[in-house]
Design a protein around this motif. Structure first.
Motif, PDB file in Angstrom:
ATOM      1  N   GLU A 197     -27.874 -93.016  17.946  1.00  0.00           N
ATOM      2  CA  GLU A 197     -28.399 -92.508  19.210  1.00  0.00           C
ATOM      3  C   GLU A 197     -27.385 -92.692  20.330  1.00  0.00           C
ATOM      4  O   GLU A 197     -27.145 -91.787  21.140  1.00  0.00           O
ATOM      5  N   SER A 198     -26.758 -93.870  20.382  1.00  0.00           N
ATOM      6  CA  SER A 198     -25.748 -94.144  21.404  1.00  0.00           C
ATOM      7  C   SER A 198     -24.536 -93.232  21.236  1.00  0.00           C
ATOM      8  O   SER A 198     -23.977 -92.728  22.221  1.00  0.00           O
ATOM      9  N   LEU A 199     -24.130 -93.008  19.975  1.00  0.00           N
ATOM     10  CA  LEU A 199     -22.990 -92.128  19.706  1.00  0.00           C
ATOM     11  C   LEU A 199     -23.270 -90.707  20.168  1.00  0.00           C
ATOM     12  O   LEU A 199     -22.442 -90.073  20.827  1.00  0.00           O
ATOM     13  N   LEU A 200     -24.445 -90.186  19.838  1.00  0.00           N
ATOM     14  CA  LEU A 200     -24.808 -88.832  20.248  1.00  0.00           C
ATOM     15  C   LEU A 200     -24.952 -88.736  21.760  1.00  0.00           C
ATOM     16  O   LEU A 200     -24.575 -87.723  22.366  1.00  0.00           O
ATOM     17  N   SER A 201     -25.483 -89.774  22.367  1.00  0.00           N
ATOM     18  CA  SER A 201     -25.637 -89.791  23.819  1.00  0.00           C
ATOM     19  C   SER A 201     -24.287 -89.681  24.511  1.00  0.00           C
ATOM     20  O   SER A 201     -24.105 -88.896  25.449  1.00  0.00           O
ATOM     21  N   ASP A 202     -23.313 -90.471  24.027  1.00  0.00           N
ATOM     22  CA  ASP A 202     -21.964 -90.425  24.616  1.00  0.00           C
ATOM     23  C   ASP A 202     -21.275 -89.102  24.326  1.00  0.00           C
ATOM     24  O   ASP A 202     -20.582 -88.542  25.186  1.00  0.00           O
ATOM     25  N   THR A 203     -21.450 -88.589  23.100  1.00  0.00           N
ATOM     26  CA  THR A 203     -20.780 -87.350  22.703  1.00  0.00           C
ATOM     27  C   THR A 203     -21.297 -86.152  23.490  1.00  0.00           C
ATOM     28  O   THR A 203     -20.515 -85.297  23.944  1.00  0.00           O
ATOM     29  N   LEU A 204     -22.601 -86.080  23.665  1.00  0.00           N
ATOM     30  CA  LEU A 204     -23.220 -84.927  24.320  1.00  0.00           C
ATOM     31  C   LEU A 204     -23.418 -85.123  25.814  1.00  0.00           C
ATOM     32  O   LEU A 204     -23.904 -84.220  26.505  1.00  0.00           O
ATOM     33  N   CYS A 205     -23.040 -86.315  26.321  1.00  0.00           N
ATOM     34  CA  CYS A 205     -23.204 -86.624  27.747  1.00  0.00           C
ATOM     35  C   CYS A 205     -24.660 -86.467  28.181  1.00  0.00           C
ATOM     36  O   CYS A 205     -24.973 -85.852  29.214  1.00  0.00           O
ATOM     37  N   LEU A 206     -25.560 -87.003  27.387  1.00  0.00           N
ATOM     38  CA  LEU A 206     -26.988 -86.968  27.669  1.00  0.00           C
ATOM     39  C   LEU A 206     -27.546 -88.390  27.582  1.00  0.00           C
ATOM     40  O   LEU A 206     -26.915 -89.277  27.003  1.00  0.00           O
ATOM     41  N   THR A 207     -28.706 -88.594  28.135  1.00  0.00           N
ATOM     42  CA  THR A 207     -29.315 -89.920  28.077  1.00  0.00           C
ATOM     43  C   THR A 207     -29.794 -90.204  26.656  1.00  0.00           C
ATOM     44  O   THR A 207     -30.098 -89.275  25.899  1.00  0.00           O
ATOM     45  N   PRO A 208     -29.895 -91.471  26.282  1.00  0.00           N
ATOM     46  CA  PRO A 208     -30.394 -91.806  24.941  1.00  0.00           C
ATOM     47  C   PRO A 208     -31.775 -91.216  24.665  1.00  0.00           C
ATOM     48  O   PRO A 208     -32.046 -90.801  23.532  1.00  0.00           O
ATOM     49  N   LEU A 209     -32.611 -91.182  25.678  1.00  0.00           N
ATOM     50  CA  LEU A 209     -33.954 -90.638  25.484  1.00  0.00           C
ATOM     51  C   LEU A 209     -33.910 -89.165  25.094  1.00  0.00           C
ATOM     52  O   LEU A 209     -34.704 -88.706  24.261  1.00  0.00           O
ATOM     53  N   MET A 210     -32.948 -88.419  25.655  1.00  0.00           N
ATOM     54  CA  MET A 210     -32.858 -86.988  25.400  1.00  0.00           C
ATOM     55  C   MET A 210     -32.377 -86.669  23.986  1.00  0.00           C
ATOM     56  O   MET A 210     -32.632 -85.585  23.471  1.00  0.00           O
ATOM     57  N   VAL A 211     -31.679 -87.610  23.346  1.00  0.00           N
ATOM     58  CA  VAL A 211     -31.156 -87.347  22.002  1.00  0.00           C
ATOM     59  C   VAL A 211     -31.887 -88.163  20.934  1.00  0.00           C
ATOM     60  O   VAL A 211     -31.475 -88.170  19.784  1.00  0.00           O
ATOM     61  N   ARG A 212     -32.968 -88.833  21.330  1.00  0.00           N
ATOM     62  CA  ARG A 212     -33.630 -89.758  20.409  1.00  0.00           C
ATOM     63  C   ARG A 212     -34.115 -89.076  19.135  1.00  0.00           C
ATOM     64  O   ARG A 212     -33.905 -89.557  18.030  1.00  0.00           O
ATOM     65  N   HIS A 213     -34.786 -87.913  19.282  1.00  0.00           N
ATOM     66  CA  HIS A 213     -35.306 -87.226  18.107  1.00  0.00           C
ATOM     67  C   HIS A 213     -34.175 -86.693  17.236  1.00  0.00           C
ATOM     68  O   HIS A 213     -34.246 -86.733  16.003  1.00  0.00           O
ATOM     69  N   LEU A 214     -33.135 -86.189  17.878  1.00  0.00           N
ATOM     70  CA  LEU A 214     -31.972 -85.697  17.132  1.00  0.00           C
ATOM     71  C   LEU A 214     -31.303 -86.839  16.371  1.00  0.00           C
ATOM     72  O   LEU A 214     -30.928 -86.694  15.203  1.00  0.00           O
TER      73      LEU A 214
END
Length: 275
Positions: A197-214
């Motif tokens: 989740e943290s990796l995707l958040s940093d990669t996509l420049c989005l909050t952890p909550l926004m990428v949680r399901h992904l």
């Protein structure tokens, strides 16, 4: 340090019939870096030319083309003083253990005169579980050579493929037991879902909550394997038809939702792929 040098090589299961492929390619890269160092080049050329014999030059040229740049270019031609240096004599025929012994001797000599604490060299070798016995022997010779200073080997391997009787495991145990080198081992586990989740958040420049399901969907498909996580995460950018993440710009903000249920669910688990 500005004088440090980093090179890498990767063993391949398909190239096991070609011994030394990974380590020779990394040494060839090292030669290329030395050749492009204008400040060190005169001293390096003189030192390398003094330790590599005429026979050795012919052998090494075939394995590591870039070493040509480190050898005296005047061989076989008239030099600045007007004298003539004859070309190298024919190479004496050698097979098997004797040929390998000569090769190891010459590569050790190369590092002895070019590697030092002021100019250290780091060699990273990936997928050591597929290393051939000849490569392991050469690595062992370099690691145990106490006259070589400033040389660091870093290797990675899949521990689930390296059993107690695997040649790599035996070599590591022998080195550790003999005390020729300090060996540090690091075990890397798969990523947990929060790390993904943290990796995707940093990669996509989005909050952890926004990428949680992904993140949850990616983790389920990859079991947290770091390589697979990165590959799946990059699919959005590399395959226009695989939209793992959709952005909806509205009201001056960015919202994100995952299509994991429709598209990631159609993917096979990455861990089941025949890598």
């Amino acid at each position: 340090d500005s004088g440090a040098c980093f090179v890498s090589g990767k063993f391949d299961a398909m190239l096991q019939p070609k011994p030394l492929s990974a380590i020779v390619s990394s040494v060839d890269k090292y030669c290329a870096i030395l050749a492009n160092d204008d400040e060190r080049m005169p001293k390096v050329r003189k030192a390398v030319s003094s330790v590599i014999t005429s026979e050795g030059r012919v052998v090494l040229r075939g394995l590591m083309p870039n070493i040509v740049e480190l050898l005296d270019p005047m061989e076989g031609r008239g030099n600045s003083s007007g004298t003539f240096t004859p070309p190298a004599p024919p190479v004496a025929h050698a097979n098997g253990a004797e040929a390998l012994r000569r090769l190891i001797f010459m590569i050790r000599a190369l590092f002895r005169v070019t590697c030092s604490r002021s100019h250290p060299v780091v060699i990273f070798l990936d997928d050591l579980q597929w290393a051939d016995e000849t490569s392991l022997l050469l690595m062992n010779a370099l690691i145990t050579d106490t006259t070589i200073e400033g040389l660091l080997f870093i290797g990675s391997y899949r521990d689930n493929e390296v059993t107690a009787d695997h040649p790599l495991r035996i070599r590591i145990s022998d080195l550790d037991r003999m005390g020729f080198a300090k060996i540090t081992s690091l075990h890397l586990d798969n990523l947990d879902v929060r790390t993904v989740e943290s990796l995707l958040s940093d990669t996509l420049c989005l909050t952890p909550l926004m990428v949680r399901h992904l993140a949850q969907a990616v983790w389920q498909k990859t079991a947290g394997n770091a390589l697979f996580v990165v590959q799946v995460s990059r699919m959005k950018y590399e395959k226009q038809s695989s939209h793992l993440v959709h952005f909806l710009i509205s009201g001056g903000g960015i919202s994100c939702f995952s299509s994991s249920s429709s598209q990631l669910s159609t993917m096979k688990d990455c861990c089941a792929f025949p890598w």
